[in-house]
Design an enzyme around this catalytic site. Structure first.
Site, PDB file in Angstrom:
ATOM      1  N   TYR A 137       0.821  -1.214   0.000  1.00  0.00           N
ATOM      2  CA  TYR A 137       0.000   0.000   0.000  1.00  0.00           C
ATOM      3  C   TYR A 137       0.854   1.263   0.000  1.00  0.00           C
ATOM      4  O   TYR A 137       0.464   2.273  -0.582  1.00  0.00           O
ATOM      5  CB  TYR A 137      -0.889   0.033   1.253  1.00  0.00           C
ATOM      6  CG  TYR A 137      -2.257  -0.540   1.066  1.00  0.00           C
ATOM      7  CD1 TYR A 137      -2.426  -1.867   0.677  1.00  0.00           C
ATOM      8  CD2 TYR A 137      -3.390   0.227   1.293  1.00  0.00           C
ATOM      9  CE1 TYR A 137      -3.688  -2.398   0.527  1.00  0.00           C
ATOM     10  CE2 TYR A 137      -4.653  -0.294   1.156  1.00  0.00           C
ATOM     11  CZ  TYR A 137      -4.800  -1.605   0.767  1.00  0.00           C
ATOM     12  OH  TYR A 137      -6.065  -2.120   0.627  1.00  0.00           O
ATOM     13  N   LYS A 192       2.216 -15.313   2.409  1.00  0.00           N
ATOM     14  CA  LYS A 192       2.400 -16.044   1.153  1.00  0.00           C
ATOM     15  C   LYS A 192       3.883 -16.386   1.067  1.00  0.00           C
ATOM     16  O   LYS A 192       4.592 -16.056   0.102  1.00  0.00           O
ATOM     17  CB  LYS A 192       1.929 -15.160  -0.028  1.00  0.00           C
ATOM     18  CG  LYS A 192       1.882 -15.859  -1.365  1.00  0.00           C
ATOM     19  CD  LYS A 192       0.765 -16.893  -1.494  1.00  0.00           C
ATOM     20  CE  LYS A 192       0.884 -17.637  -2.809  1.00  0.00           C
ATOM     21  NZ  LYS A 192      -0.061 -18.786  -2.903  1.00  0.00           N
TER      22      LYS A 192
HETATM   23  C1  IPM Z   1     -10.521  -0.660   3.778  1.00  0.00           C
HETATM   24  C2  IPM Z   1     -10.725  -0.030   2.419  1.00  0.00           C
HETATM   25  C3  IPM Z   1      -9.510   0.842   2.121  1.00  0.00           C
HETATM   26  C4  IPM Z   1      -8.307  -0.071   2.069  1.00  0.00           C
HETATM   27  C5  IPM Z   1      -9.623   1.680   0.849  1.00  0.00           C
HETATM   28  C6  IPM Z   1     -10.855   2.566   0.869  1.00  0.00           C
HETATM   29  C7  IPM Z   1      -8.401   2.521   0.615  1.00  0.00           C
HETATM   30  O1  IPM Z   1     -10.926  -1.016   1.465  1.00  0.00           O
HETATM   31  O2  IPM Z   1     -10.438   0.105   4.769  1.00  0.00           O
HETATM   32  O3  IPM Z   1     -10.471  -1.870   3.848  1.00  0.00           O
HETATM   33  O4  IPM Z   1      -8.018  -0.691   1.041  1.00  0.00           O
HETATM   34  O5  IPM Z   1      -7.633  -0.179   3.097  1.00  0.00           O
END
Ligand code: IPM
Ligand code: MG
Length: 360
Positions: A137, A192
């Site tokens: 992320y 994984k």
């Molecule tokens: C979550 C959501 C978020 C994520 C998005 C909205 C960025 O899906 O809180 O799970 O992927 O973390």
């Protein structure tokens, strides 16, 4: 002592569900000071950015954040930095909210709401501990470039970086073990490791941290198998600890096992136990403003807020008991309604929880 609660309603059904949770918190007379600010698409519309400086400043200063939801179709075409989702990612990063707790609890009254057979999900009670500020992320480099070498040299390619520092794995592993300690003492670490270096590293660190928790039974599972086991035999799990990307996917899956994503709260905590509390579901713009949304996930998130950030376990228990009471009384918003129960709207559900609180 006064606790400052940042109220960030956001988009879609966010404002109406947060309103009900705020009513419930107010009714407890706990010396809370609420300050509201725009976030997500609503903030973009008003101030040109999904996480305006004043909203971020409030979030940083507050003891806890009560968050609704962000996102609306109309903002999907904006460049990535301006999309509503950036508000939640920005808050996680800026406040260091690395530990995301997502309970998936099946309320006995709602056993028929699950798409799985009642005998598979009866008694389901899982907590997913998801790492929230690392992994693919936030890893860099990332982007779209001209492929530097190899078979695709010169062609455009998209890429992201999966990475975890040792300290990041250690601290989330500790949260996983500590969460398990307060429950059935079973922790399953999901990775994984058969394919990814990051995952093998994750697994090695979790095994090392486990030496501090001899009383907790640790197991490991590959993420593909975990996805399968969650629908095959979900009750084998007590606490799952996993990275950001796998946790995103598995927590949605686990939520759906309960059949009622409208019921599930979540907490995102930093090392100072400041936290952001939000329902696990999204902004559901298609039903916004129609008094159809289920406010219970947000009300239960408010209970988590009291428990984790303010150390107020007793009023948190009272909120959770009040929610159980309204379910036992047969009240249901449309998302969880079935024959033989009473269909109510967002506002009426909030009223019912308040009434149950006052009776307790
Ligand atoms: C979550 C959501 C978020 C994520 C998005 C909205 C960025 O899906 O809180 O799970 O992927 O973390
Ligand atoms: Mg998600």
């Amino acid at each position: 002592m006064t606790h400052t609660i940042a109220v960030l309603p956001g988009d879609g059904i966010g404002p109406e569900i947060v309103e009900q949770a705020q009513r419930v918190l107010s009714a407890l007379q706990l010396n809370l000071k609420f300050e509201t600010a725009p976030v997500g698409g609503a903030a973009y519309a008003a101030h040109g950015h999904p996480l305006p400086p004043a909203t971020l400043e409030l979030a940083q200063r507050a003891n806890a954040i009560l968050f609704g939801a962000v996102g609306d179709f109309q903002y999907d075409k904006l460049e990535r930095e301006l999309r509503p989702e950036q508000a939640i990612l920005g808050l996680r990063k800026a406040l260091g909210l690395f530990a995301n707790l997502r309970p998936a609890l099946l309320y006995p009254e709602l056993a028929n709401a699950s798409s799985l057979k009642p005998e598979v999900v009866a008694g389901l009670d899982i907590v997913i501990v998801r790492e929230l500020t690392g992994d693919i992320y936030f890893g860099s480099p990332r982007g779209v470039r001209s492929a530097p070498d190899g078979k695709f040299a010169g062609e455009r390619e998209g890429f992201d970086t999966m990475r975890y520092a040792e300290s990041e794995v250690r601290r989330i592993a500790h949260i996983g073990f500590e969460t398990a300690r307060k429950r059935q003492r079973k922790l399953c670490s999901v990775d994984k490791a058969n394919v990814l270096e990051t995952s093998q590293f994750w697994r090695d660190i979790v095994i090392d941290v486990a030496r501090d928790y001899p009383d907790v039974e640790l197991s490991h599972m590959y993420v593909d198998n975990a996805a399968m086991q969650l629908v095959r035999a979900p009750r084998q799990f007590d606490v799952i600890v996993t990275g950001n990307l796998f946790g995103d996917i598995l927590s949605d899956e686990a939520a759906m096992l309960t059949g009622s994503i409208g019921m599930l709260p979540s907490a995102s905590l930093n090392e100072q136990r400041q936290g952001l509390y939000e329902p696990s579901h999204g902004s559901a713009p298609d039903i916004a403003g129609q008094d159809l949304a289920n406010p219970l996930a947000t009300i239960l998130s408010a209970a988590m807020l009291l428990r984790y950030s303010l150390d107020l376990a007793e009023p948190a228990d009272r909120i959770e008991a009040a929610v159980r009471q309204v379910l036992a009384d047969g009240l249901r918003t449309p998302d969880i309604h079935e024959e033989g129960t009473v269909k109510v709207g967002t506002q009426a559900m909030g009223d019912a929880v308040l009434k149950a609180l006052n009776r307790s």
